[in-house]
Design an enzyme around this catalytic site. Structure first.
Site, PDB file in Angstrom:
ATOM      1  N   CYS A 263       0.852  -1.273  -0.193  1.00 30.94           N
ATOM      2  CA  CYS A 263       0.731   0.139  -0.249  1.00 30.94           C
ATOM      3  C   CYS A 263       0.408   1.174  -0.051  1.00 30.94           C
ATOM      4  O   CYS A 263       0.486   2.230  -1.305  1.00 30.94           O
ATOM      5  CB  CYS A 263      -1.300  -0.032   1.495  1.00 30.94           C
ATOM      6  SG  CYS A 263      -1.538  -1.158   1.046  1.00 30.94           S
TER       7      CYS A 263
HETATM    8  C1  UDX Z   1      -1.460   0.034   5.698  1.00 32.06           C
HETATM    9  C2  UDX Z   1      -2.337   1.012   5.722  1.00 32.06           C
HETATM   10  O1  UDX Z   1      -1.427   0.385   7.249  1.00 32.06           O
HETATM   11  C3  UDX Z   1      -3.516   0.183   5.819  1.00 32.06           C
HETATM   12  O2  UDX Z   1      -4.156   1.151   6.669  1.00 32.06           O
HETATM   13  C4  UDX Z   1      -4.273   0.245   4.768  1.00 32.06           C
HETATM   14  O3  UDX Z   1      -5.268  -0.010   4.696  1.00 32.06           O
HETATM   15  C5  UDX Z   1      -2.847  -0.759   3.452  1.00 32.06           C
HETATM   16  O4  UDX Z   1      -1.960   0.070   4.394  1.00 32.06           O
HETATM   17  P1  UDX Z   1       0.184  -2.833   5.696  1.00 32.06           P
HETATM   18  O5  UDX Z   1       0.869  -1.908   4.634  1.00 32.06           O
HETATM   19  O6  UDX Z   1      -0.390  -3.979   5.970  1.00 32.06           O
HETATM   20  O7  UDX Z   1      -0.722  -1.421   6.146  1.00 32.06           O
HETATM   21  O8  UDX Z   1       0.520  -2.250   7.062  1.00 32.06           O
HETATM   22  P2  UDX Z   1       1.513  -1.500   7.728  1.00 32.06           P
HETATM   23  O9  UDX Z   1       1.347  -2.089   8.874  1.00 32.06           O
HETATM   24  O10 UDX Z   1       0.942  -0.101   8.274  1.00 32.06           O
HETATM   25  O11 UDX Z   1       2.883  -1.029   8.086  1.00 32.06           O
HETATM   26  C6  UDX Z   1       3.711  -0.823   6.389  1.00 32.06           C
HETATM   27  C7  UDX Z   1       5.159  -0.609   6.450  1.00 32.06           C
HETATM   28  O12 UDX Z   1       5.666   0.695   7.507  1.00 32.06           O
HETATM   29  C8  UDX Z   1       5.530  -1.731   7.099  1.00 32.06           C
HETATM   30  O13 UDX Z   1       6.673  -1.671   6.156  1.00 32.06           O
HETATM   31  C9  UDX Z   1       6.386  -1.595   8.525  1.00 32.06           C
HETATM   32  O14 UDX Z   1       6.798  -2.230   8.499  1.00 32.06           O
HETATM   33  C10 UDX Z   1       5.876   0.151   8.321  1.00 32.06           C
HETATM   34  N1  UDX Z   1       6.083   0.997   9.452  1.00 32.06           N
HETATM   35  C11 UDX Z   1       5.164   1.254   9.723  1.00 32.06           C
HETATM   36  C12 UDX Z   1       7.513   1.675   9.973  1.00 32.06           C
HETATM   37  O15 UDX Z   1       8.702   1.370   9.340  1.00 32.06           O
HETATM   38  N2  UDX Z   1       7.493   2.534  11.396  1.00 32.06           N
HETATM   39  C13 UDX Z   1       6.056   2.511  12.061  1.00 32.06           C
HETATM   40  O16 UDX Z   1       6.432   3.256  12.788  1.00 32.06           O
HETATM   41  C14 UDX Z   1       5.396   1.922  10.993  1.00 32.06           C
END
Ligand code: UDX
Length: 420
Positions: A263
């Site tokens: 996403c």
């Molecule tokens: C995301 C959105 O949160 C969700 O609402 C949307 O519909 C789809 O995209 P997702 O991709 O499943 O969800 O994962 P998410 O938990 O949001 O993490 C995305 C990425 O960001 C991961 O690679 C995670 O490691 C990274 N991340 C997240 C960080 O590096 N730091 C953070 O503080 C949070």
């Protein structure tokens, strides 16, 4: 209600099975025979916590087929197909377009009011400018009169999609006509969260703005974290202090090697492309992507600080999934990291509890370990995904470069965090 769901990815399946649990009848429509078979035998076609149990429990409330005629017996159709990136970053609408055409053909044969809901993430304007004319052309009917059309974005995180479905922060319903609004309000009546009714393109934009903001928050944490690293400050302590401000909130400040997944990278790029389309140069969003692309290389730089020549050195990689609790490796930060290690001619030994099979398809040439402990025998270890089980390992005496803040790893003989 009787619901059909076009596209059985993690959004389609979770949404459909969630609606089945709430007492609706659900028909999944997908072109992929393997997915259809899996769903019809109550097996999730994707790994998602809690989904298999729900599928078993509601076995008689859903079915899957490759035939769009499945729509004929339903009242609402959700479009949940993928919207991947094209090479230039803009959104590839081909799956949405073909779904719209097929739905249109069925609506031509169907009597009564039918509601079509776009759940796929689509850039503002798509539902009314692309989906609507295609359905109208194929069906010979008029949107907002003969059939309903809405945009209802999803905010499901992979790994906690089931929980997110049942406990949303908000539900956004983008509509134009009252009848469609009533159908969606009825469908979502079991939910107690705030429900925001907007026009269609606002709903489309809410999804992009939400994801772009979260991605911005992460890149911001990473940029501050990179400065902290130079100054000998722990970015996690800093963001604990920052997040306590109620106007800011502590979530999504986990500094490290950046965001991946299906996403954030895709949606930020698509919004950049759309902005340019309308003559806006999105400076901030571009910087969000730039920071994100630079973060994984910081892990390698820190590794080279301790082992300057990686040629022939055994480098362990802990974690390949783009985040814990998923087998998804799309845009995983492990990909640029492994590519760089290969360029440096390091010997790679990788481990992930769930994502190794997927990673093997991309990188058959590297070695994969059976257990995380095997990886710890390498000359140095990189932590790329913060799986819970990595908090149980014995890192004593090792060289560990941590991209995700695994507390236990700090006991290593040499320990470096990217932003701390
Ligand atoms: C995301 C959105 O949160 C969700 O609402 C949307 O519909 C789809 O995209 P997702 O991709 O499943 O969800 O994962 P998410 O938990 O949001 O993490 C995305 C990425 O960001 C991961 O690679 C995670 O490691 C990274 N991340 C997240 C960080 O590096 N730091 C953070 O503080 C949070």
């Amino acid at each position: 209600m009787k619901i059909s769901i076009v596209g059985s990815g993690y959004v389609g399946v979770t949404t459909g099975v969630g609606f089945a649990e709430l007492g609706n009848d659900v028909t999944f429509i997908d072109v992929d025979e393997n997915k259809i078979k899996a769903i019809n035998s109550a097996k999730p076609p994707i790994f998602e916590k809690g989904l298999e149990e729900l599928m078993n429990k509601n076995r008689d409330k859903y079915k899957a087929t490759n035939n769009y005629e499945g729509i004929l017996d339903t009242d609402i159709t959700f479009i949940c197909v993928g919207t991947p990136s094209k090479d230039d970053g803009s959104i590839d609408l081909s799956f949405v377009e073909s779904a719209a055409r097929e739905i249109g053909k069925m609506l031509k044969r169907k009597d009564g009011f039918h509601t079509v809901v776009v759940k796929s993430t689509v850039v503002p304007g798509t539902t009314e400018e692309v989906v609507k004319p295609l359905i109208e052309k194929e069906s010979g009917k008029r949107a907002f009169e003969d059939f309903g059309l809405a945009m209802n974005p999803e905010f499901l995180r992979e790994g906690s999609a089931v929980d997110d479905f049942f406990n949303p922060d908000r539900i956004v319903i983008g509509v134009k006509d009252d009848k469609t609004r009533e159908v969606l309000e009825m469908l979502y009546s079991p939910f107690n969260c705030p429900k925001l009714v907007t026009d269609i393109k606002t709903a489309e934009m809410i999804k992009y703005a939400s994801n772009a903001f979260l991605a911005t928050k992460i890149s911001f944490a990473n940029e501050i974290g990179n400065i902290c690293k130079k100054l000998g400050i722990d970015a996690y302590e800093v963001f604990k202090g920052v997040g306590l401000d109620h106007r800011i909130n502590p979530a999504f400040f986990r500094a490290g090697i950046g965001f991946g997944g299906s996403c954030f990278p895709k949606d930020v790029k698509a919004l950049i492309a759309k902005a340019r389309d309308v003559g806006e140069e999105p400076k901030l969003l571009k910087a969000v992507m730039d920071v994100n692309e630079g973060q994984p290389m910081r892990l390698i730089e820190l590794l080279k600080k301790h082992i300057p020549n990686l040629r022939g050195k055994k480098v362990g990689v802990l974690g390949l999934a783009f985040k814990p609790d998923t087998d998804d490796i799309r845009e995983s930060r492990a990909i640029p990291i492994v590519e760089e290690l290969l360029k440096e001619q390091a010997e790679i030994l990788a481990y992930d509890p769930k994502a190794m099979d997927n990673f093997k398809q991309l990188f058959p040439q590297i070695r994969y370990a059976e257990t995380p402990n095997e990886v710890l025998n390498a000359d140095a270890v990189l932590i790329v995904t913060e799986w819970k089980e990595f908090e149980q390992l014995d890192y004593k005496g090792k060289i560990v470069i941590d991209g995700r803040r695994v507390e236990k790893a700090r006991e290593a003989a040499i320990y470096e965090g990217v932003c701390w």
